[in-house]
Scaffold this motif. Sequence first.
Motif, PDB file in Angstrom:
ATOM      1  N   GLU A   7       0.875  -1.166   0.000  1.00 25.25           N
ATOM      2  CA  GLU A   7       0.000   0.000   0.000  1.00 25.25           C
ATOM      3  C   GLU A   7       0.909   1.212   0.000  1.00 25.25           C
ATOM      4  OE1 GLU A   7      -3.783   1.964   2.279  1.00 25.25           O
ATOM      5  OE2 GLU A   7      -2.319   0.907   3.516  1.00 25.25           O
ATOM      6  N   SER A   9       1.415   5.169   0.401  1.00 29.77           N
ATOM      7  CA  SER A   9       0.813   6.320   1.051  1.00 29.77           C
ATOM      8  C   SER A   9       1.882   7.379   1.244  1.00 29.77           C
ATOM      9  CB  SER A   9       0.224   5.906   2.395  1.00 29.77           C
ATOM     10  OG  SER A   9      -0.344   7.013   3.052  1.00 29.77           O
ATOM     11  N   LYS A  69      -1.981  -2.088  -4.078  1.00 29.72           N
ATOM     12  CA  LYS A  69      -3.338  -1.557  -4.003  1.00 29.72           C
ATOM     13  C   LYS A  69      -3.371  -0.288  -4.856  1.00 29.72           C
ATOM     14  CE  LYS A  69      -6.627   0.590  -0.895  1.00 29.72           C
ATOM     15  NZ  LYS A  69      -6.810   1.194   0.420  1.00 29.72           N
ATOM     16  N   SER A  70      -4.211  -0.297  -5.898  1.00 27.23           N
ATOM     17  CA  SER A  70      -4.289   0.848  -6.813  1.00 27.23           C
ATOM     18  C   SER A  70      -4.864   2.069  -6.115  1.00 27.23           C
ATOM     19  CB  SER A  70      -5.174   0.510  -8.015  1.00 27.23           C
ATOM     20  OG  SER A  70      -4.605  -0.514  -8.763  1.00 27.23           O
ATOM     21  N   ARG A  71      -4.439   3.216  -6.614  1.00 30.55           N
ATOM     22  CA  ARG A  71      -4.947   4.486  -6.093  1.00 30.55           C
ATOM     23  C   ARG A  71      -5.577   5.262  -7.235  1.00 30.55           C
ATOM     24  NH1 ARG A  71      -1.037   7.188  -5.963  1.00 30.55           N
ATOM     25  NH2 ARG A  71       0.099   5.748  -7.236  1.00 30.55           N
ATOM     26  N   MET A  77      -8.889  11.807  -4.118  1.00 27.24           N
ATOM     27  CA  MET A  77      -8.065  10.765  -3.514  1.00 27.24           C
ATOM     28  C   MET A  77      -6.864  10.374  -4.385  1.00 27.24           C
ATOM     29  SD  MET A  77      -9.576  10.492  -0.711  1.00 27.24           S
ATOM     30  CE  MET A  77      -8.810   9.084   0.035  1.00 27.24           C
ATOM     31  N   GLY A  79      -3.209  10.096  -5.931  1.00 26.74           N
ATOM     32  CA  GLY A  79      -1.885  10.070  -5.310  1.00 26.74           C
ATOM     33  C   GLY A  79      -1.048  11.242  -5.787  1.00 26.74           C
ATOM     34  N   THR A  83       4.059   9.105  -4.976  1.00 24.76           N
ATOM     35  CA  THR A  83       3.428   7.786  -4.966  1.00 24.76           C
ATOM     36  C   THR A  83       3.544   7.110  -6.328  1.00 24.76           C
ATOM     37  OG1 THR A  83       1.228   8.686  -5.455  1.00 24.76           O
ATOM     38  CG2 THR A  83       1.817   8.439  -3.141  1.00 24.76           C
ATOM     39  N   ALA A 103      -8.888  -0.957  -5.265  1.00 23.39           N
ATOM     40  CA  ALA A 103      -9.249  -0.941  -3.846  1.00 23.39           C
ATOM     41  C   ALA A 103     -10.594  -1.611  -3.582  1.00 23.39           C
ATOM     42  CB  ALA A 103      -9.264   0.493  -3.333  1.00 23.39           C
TER      43      ALA A 103
END
Length: 140
Positions: A7, A9, A69-71, A77, A79, A83, A103
């Motif tokens: 993940e 972040s 985990k795709s963003r 939201m 990235g 990221t 997600a």
Amino acid sequence: MRVCGCEISAQEVRVAVVLYDEGGQVAKLPIATTRIEISDDTSDADLKSCLAEMQGFAVEHEIDTFVIKSRARKGKMAGGPATFKLETLLQLVEGTDTKFVHAATLAAFSKKEIDDYPEKLPVYLKNAFVAGVYGLMKLA
């Protein structure tokens, strides 16, 4: 097979390595490194250092596949630039495959397929663990 769930972040990748144990059950590998960080994503030296750290991590823990985990690519939201660079660095790790999972797919999978989480799994590693288990069960 060993899968590293990731993940991303801010300026770090949270990692959880999962595999099938001798009994055929999904298990989380106990590892000391749970985060890989990049200090300055505009520095060539920091990018190269981060890639080297990821490469070393993959070799040390015998990682076959990274599952990220795709963003969101745009919107609230989405990235930041760091990221996307971290995603690219993971894709550049030699000797491994990299897969992306949405997600919502991970959320549905965790509700249906994961009954128990490992004891003492830190909250910040939950999404990385789910990504790893998904990769192990569905993508391997």
